[in-house]
Write a protein that holds these residues in place. Sequence first.
Motif, mmCIF file in Angstrom:
data_model
loop_
_atom_site.group_PDB
_atom_site.id
_atom_site.type_symbol
_atom_site.label_atom_id
_atom_site.label_comp_id
_atom_site.label_asym_id
_atom_site.label_seq_id
_atom_site.Cartn_x
_atom_site.Cartn_y
_atom_site.Cartn_z
ATOM 1 N N GLU A 120 -45.874 24.953 2.707
ATOM 2 C CA GLU A 120 -45.270 26.572 3.098
ATOM 3 C C GLU A 120 -46.144 27.509 2.179
ATOM 4 O O GLU A 120 -45.725 27.218 0.895
ATOM 5 C CB GLU A 120 -43.948 26.600 3.221
ATOM 6 C CG GLU A 120 -43.109 25.972 4.204
ATOM 7 C CD GLU A 120 -41.839 26.444 4.212
ATOM 8 O OE1 GLU A 120 -40.699 26.113 3.714
ATOM 9 O OE2 GLU A 120 -41.596 27.568 4.507
ATOM 10 N N ARG A 145 -44.412 30.860 0.424
ATOM 11 C CA ARG A 145 -43.102 31.163 1.063
ATOM 12 C C ARG A 145 -42.352 32.490 0.369
ATOM 13 O O ARG A 145 -41.642 33.356 1.149
ATOM 14 C CB ARG A 145 -42.454 29.833 1.210
ATOM 15 C CG ARG A 145 -41.013 29.937 1.827
ATOM 16 C CD ARG A 145 -40.139 28.449 1.447
ATOM 17 N NE ARG A 145 -38.794 28.613 2.180
ATOM 18 C CZ ARG A 145 -37.732 29.093 1.229
ATOM 19 N NH1 ARG A 145 -37.981 29.609 0.173
ATOM 20 N NH2 ARG A 145 -36.736 29.178 1.981
ATOM 21 N N VAL A 183 -48.591 28.234 7.412
ATOM 22 C CA VAL A 183 -48.459 27.004 6.673
ATOM 23 C C VAL A 183 -49.542 25.934 6.996
ATOM 24 O O VAL A 183 -50.194 26.158 7.941
ATOM 25 C CB VAL A 183 -47.088 26.146 7.083
ATOM 26 C CG1 VAL A 183 -45.881 27.055 6.870
ATOM 27 C CG2 VAL A 183 -47.069 25.739 8.520
ATOM 28 N N TYR A 199 -37.467 34.729 8.380
ATOM 29 C CA TYR A 199 -38.312 33.384 8.160
ATOM 30 C C TYR A 199 -37.889 32.188 9.170
ATOM 31 O O TYR A 199 -38.631 31.577 9.668
ATOM 32 C CB TYR A 199 -37.778 32.915 6.638
ATOM 33 C CG TYR A 199 -38.104 31.704 6.196
ATOM 34 C CD1 TYR A 199 -37.154 30.593 6.102
ATOM 35 C CD2 TYR A 199 -39.112 31.302 5.918
ATOM 36 C CE1 TYR A 199 -37.461 29.504 5.627
ATOM 37 C CE2 TYR A 199 -39.487 30.016 5.294
ATOM 38 C CZ TYR A 199 -38.515 29.153 5.273
ATOM 39 O OH TYR A 199 -38.808 27.857 5.009
ATOM 40 N N TRP A 228 -40.249 29.762 12.035
ATOM 41 C CA TRP A 228 -40.282 28.247 12.234
ATOM 42 C C TRP A 228 -39.969 28.190 13.733
ATOM 43 O O TRP A 228 -40.778 27.068 14.157
ATOM 44 C CB TRP A 228 -39.006 27.771 11.292
ATOM 45 C CG TRP A 228 -39.191 27.125 9.745
ATOM 46 C CD1 TRP A 228 -38.635 27.616 8.926
ATOM 47 C CD2 TRP A 228 -40.256 26.245 9.693
ATOM 48 N NE1 TRP A 228 -39.195 27.046 7.672
ATOM 49 C CE2 TRP A 228 -40.294 26.394 8.090
ATOM 50 C CE3 TRP A 228 -41.286 25.618 10.112
ATOM 51 C CZ2 TRP A 228 -41.252 25.533 7.474
ATOM 52 C CZ3 TRP A 228 -42.147 24.843 9.374
ATOM 53 C CH2 TRP A 228 -42.199 24.839 8.289
#
Length: 461
Positions: A191, A194, A222, A441, A445
């Motif tokens: 990541e 991050r 990523v 965040y 994903w």
Amino acid sequence: MKHNPTPHTTGSAGRQVSGLHFYTETIDAGRLSPLAFFEAGENEFAGRRFYWENRDKTLKLVGIGHAMTLTSDAADGRFADVRAQWQRLCSVLVKEEGDLPPVLFGGFSFDPENHPSDEWKGFPPAYFAVPQFQLAEKGGRTFVSINLVTEGETAAEDFERLRLICESMIHEAQVMERTPAQKPEVSALDELARSDYLEAVGEVTGRIRAGEAEKVVIARSVQLAFDEAATPSSILENLSAEQQESYLFGLESGSKLFFGATPERLVEIRDGQALTACVAGSIRRGKTASEDRELGEGLLHDPKNRSEHQYVVSMIGDVFRSFCEEVRIPAGPRLLKVRDIQHLFTPVEGIPNPDKDLLDFVEALHPTPALGGTPREAALPIIRESERMDRGFYGAPVGWMDSEGNGEFAVAIRSALLEGSGARLYAGGGIVADSVPEEEYEETWVKFRPVLRALGGKLNG
Ligand SMILES: C=C(O[C@H]1C=CC=C(C(=O)O)[C@@H]1O)C(=O)O
Ligand SMILES: [Mg+2]
């Protein structure tokens, strides 16, 4: 239609017309797998291929080799550059009855003024090509065209050579033993930055509350490492099988493949209609049908996501109201459910004014507030200051247009840049006054899932 093009040596006025010639010839290839044809181009044309599926899978396009590459490094004039080069080519096109219109495929970078790395070497601010061999699958039939751009007087011999290459690729695509597409073995997932991303989202939310902007999209990336190099045709095969409701695109340059499965149409011009879509506001799919329904209903009534969505509807509506007649916009959004995520979705249609072509729409729309923000002139500098990444072609227009003014561009999200035994994945989200960094965040994903799955990555949950 098979014809032996003899270069035009005299124009209509009988004067010598030498210089650029653009020929196309369409061959009926019967039934042919677009992905097999893409794979058949691997040896000779790796790095110069294109793959496209539209969202409802009524059109698949494959480009193998470059009959001509059209690029522009201009920060401002890149759209006009591409239009001028394409119009010049089409002005010398020789296309006979039965030949399909040749296409130009490619894409634009998100922000030519924000290019902090050489991660995207080979992808200039505008990167397009006329395919040497162009496969189109539509209406259940497959057509293969040979495109030839030449300044010379050897078109007939060139065509003969190209016909033989085309014939062998069609033959290979029809008879090759295709091993089931393997997924790479992921050895690491990193990541990148991050904490910088979480900090940036917090900062940008503060700047929005302070009135510097109303919405800003912030993205992150990523990095995946594989045990060995992944093959583009296998990755595209996985994605095509796994993402039935999204656009699919694959655009090669040198040793890189930029690819993705995006639900977001930027604009299509088809038979005198302009069609676009407002896609913004997201939530994950449910683990059960009832949870999925609850999450979707919650999204439809969530003030934060509705405001995120409305900025996109307002901006796209403004562009269509000034570029079109008979603009049709539903009163409110509905849900667009694709495999990994559900979005608020508002389709917009209109009849383009006669002086507006596909690239006019692309230039005016990009970036919409789904990928930039509102107001655009405030959001773009904030993205340049806050994002620790080079968006390259992520979030930008990718697609095709033909010699007759039709074409379609999608927004290149749910995407990744593959090179050898590594891939960089990109995802972001619309930040508004009441965004919460951790929630944004988590949303990224969900957006990584389509390409993470196609690349053999582990999916959380
Ligand atoms: C910026 C992305 O998604 C955009 C498109 C749909 C929904 C979005 C959202 O809810 O934040 C984003 O505006 C991405 O997928 O990287
Ligand atoms: Mg969002």
